[in-house]
Design an enzyme around this catalytic site. Sequence first.
Site, PDB file in Angstrom:
ATOM      1  N   PHE A 117       1.300  -0.830  -0.328  1.00 51.04           N
ATOM      2  CA  PHE A 117      -0.122  -0.256  -0.137  1.00 51.04           C
ATOM      3  C   PHE A 117       0.911   0.995   0.348  1.00 51.04           C
ATOM      4  CE2 PHE A 117      -4.665   1.656   1.209  1.00 51.04           C
ATOM      5  CZ  PHE A 117      -5.248  -0.049  -0.446  1.00 51.04           C
ATOM      6  N   PHE A 157     -30.900  11.383  13.282  1.00 48.67           N
ATOM      7  CA  PHE A 157     -29.720  12.328  13.118  1.00 48.67           C
ATOM      8  C   PHE A 157     -29.888  13.257  13.920  1.00 48.67           C
ATOM      9  CE2 PHE A 157     -28.725  16.160  11.247  1.00 48.67           C
ATOM     10  CZ  PHE A 157     -27.587  15.838  10.164  1.00 48.67           C
ATOM     11  N   GLN A 231      -6.484  14.711   2.978  1.00 47.34           N
ATOM     12  CA  GLN A 231      -6.099  13.930   1.876  1.00 47.34           C
ATOM     13  C   GLN A 231      -6.996  14.081   0.333  1.00 47.34           C
ATOM     14  OE1 GLN A 231      -6.087   9.851   2.537  1.00 47.34           O
ATOM     15  NE2 GLN A 231      -3.429  10.364   2.322  1.00 47.34           N
ATOM     16  N   HIS A 233      -6.776  12.006  -2.689  1.00 48.04           N
ATOM     17  CA  HIS A 233      -6.783  10.088  -3.100  1.00 48.04           C
ATOM     18  C   HIS A 233      -6.174  10.173  -4.886  1.00 48.04           C
ATOM     19  CE1 HIS A 233      -6.179   6.484  -5.067  1.00 48.04           C
ATOM     20  NE2 HIS A 233      -6.410   5.592  -2.807  1.00 48.04           N
ATOM     21  N   LEU A 243     -14.094   6.086  -5.898  1.00 45.60           N
ATOM     22  CA  LEU A 243     -12.596   5.481  -5.849  1.00 45.60           C
ATOM     23  C   LEU A 243     -12.066   4.226  -6.920  1.00 45.60           C
ATOM     24  CD1 LEU A 243     -10.003   5.828  -3.069  1.00 45.60           C
ATOM     25  CD2 LEU A 243     -11.108   3.756  -2.124  1.00 45.60           C
ATOM     26  N   GLU A 246      -6.001   1.582  -4.126  1.00 48.07           N
ATOM     27  CA  GLU A 246      -4.928   1.801  -4.041  1.00 48.07           C
ATOM     28  C   GLU A 246      -4.025   0.456  -3.857  1.00 48.07           C
ATOM     29  OE1 GLU A 246      -2.683   4.814  -1.901  1.00 48.07           O
ATOM     30  OE2 GLU A 246      -2.352   3.314  -0.806  1.00 48.07           O
ATOM     31  N   ARG A 288      -0.031   9.126  -1.306  1.00 41.10           N
ATOM     32  CA  ARG A 288      -1.053   9.848  -2.512  1.00 41.10           C
ATOM     33  C   ARG A 288      -1.385  11.441  -1.609  1.00 41.10           C
ATOM     34  NH1 ARG A 288      -5.611   6.814   1.513  1.00 41.10           N
ATOM     35  NH2 ARG A 288      -5.462   4.686   0.095  1.00 41.10           N
ATOM     36  N   HIS A 356      -9.921  12.133  -0.310  1.00 38.31           N
ATOM     37  CA  HIS A 356     -10.645  11.167   0.086  1.00 38.31           C
ATOM     38  C   HIS A 356     -10.487  11.068   2.146  1.00 38.31           C
ATOM     39  CE1 HIS A 356     -10.702   6.711   0.223  1.00 38.31           C
ATOM     40  NE2 HIS A 356      -9.549   6.872   0.983  1.00 38.31           N
ATOM     41  N   ARG A 391      -2.302  10.209   5.806  1.00 36.37           N
ATOM     42  CA  ARG A 391      -2.370   8.883   6.323  1.00 36.37           C
ATOM     43  C   ARG A 391      -1.764   8.356   5.784  1.00 36.37           C
ATOM     44  NH1 ARG A 391      -7.154   5.627   5.324  1.00 36.37           N
ATOM     45  NH2 ARG A 391      -7.593   6.446   3.499  1.00 36.37           N
ATOM     46  N   ASN A 395      -4.115   2.361   6.739  1.00 33.21           N
ATOM     47  CA  ASN A 395      -3.680   3.104   8.747  1.00 33.21           C
ATOM     48  C   ASN A 395      -5.862   2.812   9.333  1.00 33.21           C
ATOM     49  OD1 ASN A 395      -1.773   1.601   9.283  1.00 33.21           O
ATOM     50  ND2 ASN A 395      -0.448   4.256   9.423  1.00 33.21           N
TER      51      ASN A 395
HETATM   52  C1  LIG Z   1     -14.267   5.133  -0.856  1.00 28.97           C
HETATM   53  C2  LIG Z   1     -13.515   5.099   0.045  1.00 28.97           C
HETATM   54  C3  LIG Z   1     -12.515   3.933   0.627  1.00 28.97           C
HETATM   55  C4  LIG Z   1     -11.822   3.378   1.924  1.00 28.97           C
HETATM   56  N1  LIG Z   1     -10.870   2.733   2.085  1.00 28.97           N
HETATM   57  C5  LIG Z   1     -10.149   2.228   2.980  1.00 28.97           C
HETATM   58  C6  LIG Z   1      -9.049   1.157   2.778  1.00 28.97           C
HETATM   59  O1  LIG Z   1      -8.750   0.277   1.680  1.00 28.97           O
HETATM   60  N2  LIG Z   1      -8.205   1.251   4.481  1.00 28.97           N
HETATM   61  C7  LIG Z   1      -8.215   2.259   4.983  1.00 28.97           C
HETATM   62  O2  LIG Z   1      -7.856   1.899   6.227  1.00 28.97           O
HETATM   63  N3  LIG Z   1      -8.755   3.263   5.254  1.00 28.97           N
HETATM   64  C8  LIG Z   1     -10.032   3.839   3.606  1.00 28.97           C
HETATM   65  N4  LIG Z   1     -11.270   4.202   3.878  1.00 28.97           N
HETATM   66  C9  LIG Z   1     -10.980   5.474   4.794  1.00 28.97           C
HETATM   67  C10 LIG Z   1     -11.786   4.969   6.165  1.00 28.97           C
HETATM   68  O3  LIG Z   1     -12.732   3.628   5.216  1.00 28.97           O
HETATM   69  C11 LIG Z   1     -12.248   5.830   6.696  1.00 28.97           C
HETATM   70  O4  LIG Z   1     -11.808   6.991   7.539  1.00 28.97           O
HETATM   71  C12 LIG Z   1     -13.540   4.923   7.814  1.00 28.97           C
HETATM   72  O5  LIG Z   1     -13.882   4.105   7.077  1.00 28.97           O
HETATM   73  C13 LIG Z   1     -14.157   6.079   8.798  1.00 28.97           C
HETATM   74  O6  LIG Z   1     -15.058   5.181   9.897  1.00 28.97           O
HETATM   75  P1  LIG Z   1     -15.819   5.761  10.632  1.00 28.97           P
HETATM   76  O7  LIG Z   1     -16.632   4.859  11.148  1.00 28.97           O
HETATM   77  O8  LIG Z   1     -14.919   6.870  11.441  1.00 28.97           O
HETATM   78  O9  LIG Z   1     -17.132   6.502  10.074  1.00 28.97           O
HETATM   79  P2  LIG Z   1     -18.054   6.300   8.284  1.00 28.97           P
HETATM   80  O10 LIG Z   1     -18.097   4.930   8.301  1.00 28.97           O
HETATM   81  O11 LIG Z   1     -18.295   7.017   7.883  1.00 28.97           O
HETATM   82  O12 LIG Z   1     -19.241   5.973   9.827  1.00 28.97           O
HETATM   83  C14 LIG Z   1     -19.782   7.046  10.133  1.00 28.97           C
HETATM   84  C15 LIG Z   1     -21.044   7.240  10.872  1.00 28.97           C
HETATM   85  O13 LIG Z   1     -21.882   8.211  11.904  1.00 28.97           O
HETATM   86  C16 LIG Z   1     -23.059   8.307  11.357  1.00 28.97           C
HETATM   87  N5  LIG Z   1     -23.142   9.618  11.340  1.00 28.97           N
HETATM   88  C17 LIG Z   1     -22.854  10.581  10.754  1.00 28.97           C
HETATM   89  N6  LIG Z   1     -23.416  11.787  11.387  1.00 28.97           N
HETATM   90  C18 LIG Z   1     -24.490  11.569  11.985  1.00 28.97           C
HETATM   91  C19 LIG Z   1     -25.524  12.391  12.683  1.00 28.97           C
HETATM   92  N7  LIG Z   1     -25.772  13.382  12.419  1.00 28.97           N
HETATM   93  N8  LIG Z   1     -26.547  11.751  13.288  1.00 28.97           N
HETATM   94  C20 LIG Z   1     -26.507  10.459  13.954  1.00 28.97           C
HETATM   95  N9  LIG Z   1     -25.645   9.422  12.824  1.00 28.97           N
HETATM   96  C21 LIG Z   1     -24.302   9.886  12.162  1.00 28.97           C
HETATM   97  C22 LIG Z   1     -23.781   7.786  10.035  1.00 28.97           C
HETATM   98  O14 LIG Z   1     -24.827   7.066  10.104  1.00 28.97           O
HETATM   99  C23 LIG Z   1     -22.097   6.365   9.773  1.00 28.97           C
HETATM  100  O15 LIG Z   1     -22.825   5.281  10.442  1.00 28.97           O
HETATM  101  C24 LIG Z   1     -11.434   4.295   2.873  1.00 28.97           C
HETATM  102  C25 LIG Z   1     -12.810   5.839   2.761  1.00 28.97           C
HETATM  103  C26 LIG Z   1     -13.213   5.724   1.136  1.00 28.97           C
HETATM  104  C27 LIG Z   1     -14.181   6.712   1.087  1.00 28.97           C
END
Ligand SMILES: Cc1cc2nc3c(=O)[nH]c(=O)nc-3n(C[C@H](O)[C@H](O)[C@H](O)COP(=O)(O)OP(=O)(O)OC[C@H]3O[C@@H](n4cnc5c(N)ncnc54)[C@H](O)[C@@H]3O)c2cc1C
Length: 586
Positions: A117, A157, A231, A233, A243, A246, A288, A356, A391, A395
Amino acid sequence: MELIKTDIAIVGAGGAGLRTAIAVAESNPDLKVALISKVYPMRSHTCAAEGGAAGVIKSDDSLDLHFNDTVGGGDWLTDQDVVEYFVNEAPKELLQLEHWGCPWSREPNGSVGVRPFGGMKIKRTWFAADKSGFHILHTLFQTSLKYPSIERFDEFFSIDLLMADGRCQGVVAMEMKSGRLFRFQAKAVVLCSGGAGRMFPFSTNGAIKTGDGTAMAYRAGVPTKDMEFVQYHPTGLLATGILLTEGCRGEGGVLRNKDGYRYLQDYGMGPETPLGEPVLKTMELGPRDRLSQAFWHEQQKGNTIPTPWGDSTHLDMTHLGEKHIDERLPLVRDLSITYAGVDPVKEPVPIRPVVHYMMGGIHTNIDAETPVPGLFAVGECACASLNGANRLGSNSLTELLVFGKRAATNAVEFARNRNSEANESELQEQADKVQTKVRELVQRSGGAESIAGLRSEMTKSLEEGAGIYRTEETLQKTCNTIADLRKRYAGIELHDKSNVFNTDLFQALELENMLALAQTVAEGALARKESRGSHQRLDYEARDDEQYLKHTLAYYQGDEAPRIDYHDVVITKSKPGVRDYSGGAK
Ligand SMILES: Cc1cc2nc3c(=O)[nH]c(=O)nc-3n(C[C@H](O)[C@H](O)[C@H](O)COP(=O)(O)OP(=O)(O)OC[C@H]3O[C@@H](n4cnc5c(N)ncnc54)[C@H](O)[C@@H]3O)c2cc1C
């Protein structure tokens, strides 16, 4: 307004929220958990992650190497105690997922497979084909169902935090299908609400990534940290910004400009390797920020391909062969055919850098604690300073797990010591204010501004002024525009006045959140007169450790621009050095 009393309220049911909830339930099944999410958990953005999760597992790797890659990759703006804790815990968490049923891809001998990666100078990314996030989230979701103490509030929400007696004691949220407001009263609140990439026009992020939790904490007095580090991508699909992981380059895909030339060799990323050779040591697996910056330079030189959706270069995977692509990158093939009409088996795919990931977020320490007692934050909404100025891909999925567990331990401990009754009248008063604000927003009439109009002005202004490269002039202009948009927000009018799934209302609240955070991005970037990681200033090209080896904190000041302050970086064993990707390690 309905009152729900719980012990620990978690906002967000993505990877961070679910991991936190499970760890709370495991550590004390008597504690009630309210898991609040604006979408059904499996629709959280974690589901979209493709590439995989980093953790040391192979005998040629070590915790020190993972530490060095992360600290150097983050241009020394990482807190090194946080990184050390993270690399130590990472393999344990990934194995834990294995035990819960995550179907990691395998080596031919049956051991866990790892892929290269960007910025990781050795193969250490665990993956499940190119649907790693889906499988991780599914594993967490199904595991969470085992625990009766976790009560879910799907499609609720969250609007604002509730504070009394100098600590966070709950959150106000709206049930989206009915428009009813709920007051969640809790001994501790953990924000797991994800990133805010939707502030920008081209983003890999799902539409729900609008920084709600970060803005809630910011309004409640918690500073944001390092928001200027955004960041890009390097390989978003042209037109949509979807996306292309990578993992495409990890599997051997290469970047070419309009002449078919592998341009990264001109940007200090090592010599060209023959196609089909592992690219681990060379340019396509540079970090990146560097790859996205190289695109910008190619654009300036006229080496990109103009298209109706902006300039592009190509991601070429044609030499990998159909069998390999179908086995390792099936989703990428699917997405390219569906959204760009291009089959990567046969043709190079048009790509461009897209926003990203937010390195910045809610200011937390290594314990996932914010400066406000009782309020914790984990995942992309938080900034524990694992990622610094850039980042490393793969990770962050691991970060959700490692710090989700740690936040849970600390929130449980905090809740245990909180026997006193909450200050009911103060909480009710605050909740009433939220209700009044929402009513006023829905009923307001005669406004000349539209939500979509303001949002597109905001995204355009951030991209133009605070994009891959920035200057005093572009940033100042963006700061002025965002300040103006925040004023004009008072003039929006909702067309939907109903209570049932009022998406107009949710988009208005999301816009308010994004506008507040956009200001922290632009103001933080304007104040940081150096170039570091993803923050590149054409007018201050060098990194300036003397003045800016520190975190930016932005404090909310109502209608005014945020107050900017700074916070020390924790350096333990790696003194700031030069980021070198010209040859890489083995
Ligand atoms: C397309 C893509 C591919 C990626 N690939 C990788 C990868 O291969 N490896 C890696 O390490 N990282 C990757 N990342 C980054 C990583 O996936 C994310 O940073 C990570 O999954 C975020 O997880 P989270 O639990 O913090 O937030 P999220 O998974 O975004 O979840 C956020 C949660 O908060 C809730 N929420 C938000 N606002 C409110 C509100 N006002 N009221 C109630 N609920 C709310 C949503 O409903 C959701 O359940 C990728 C990101 C993207 C966009």
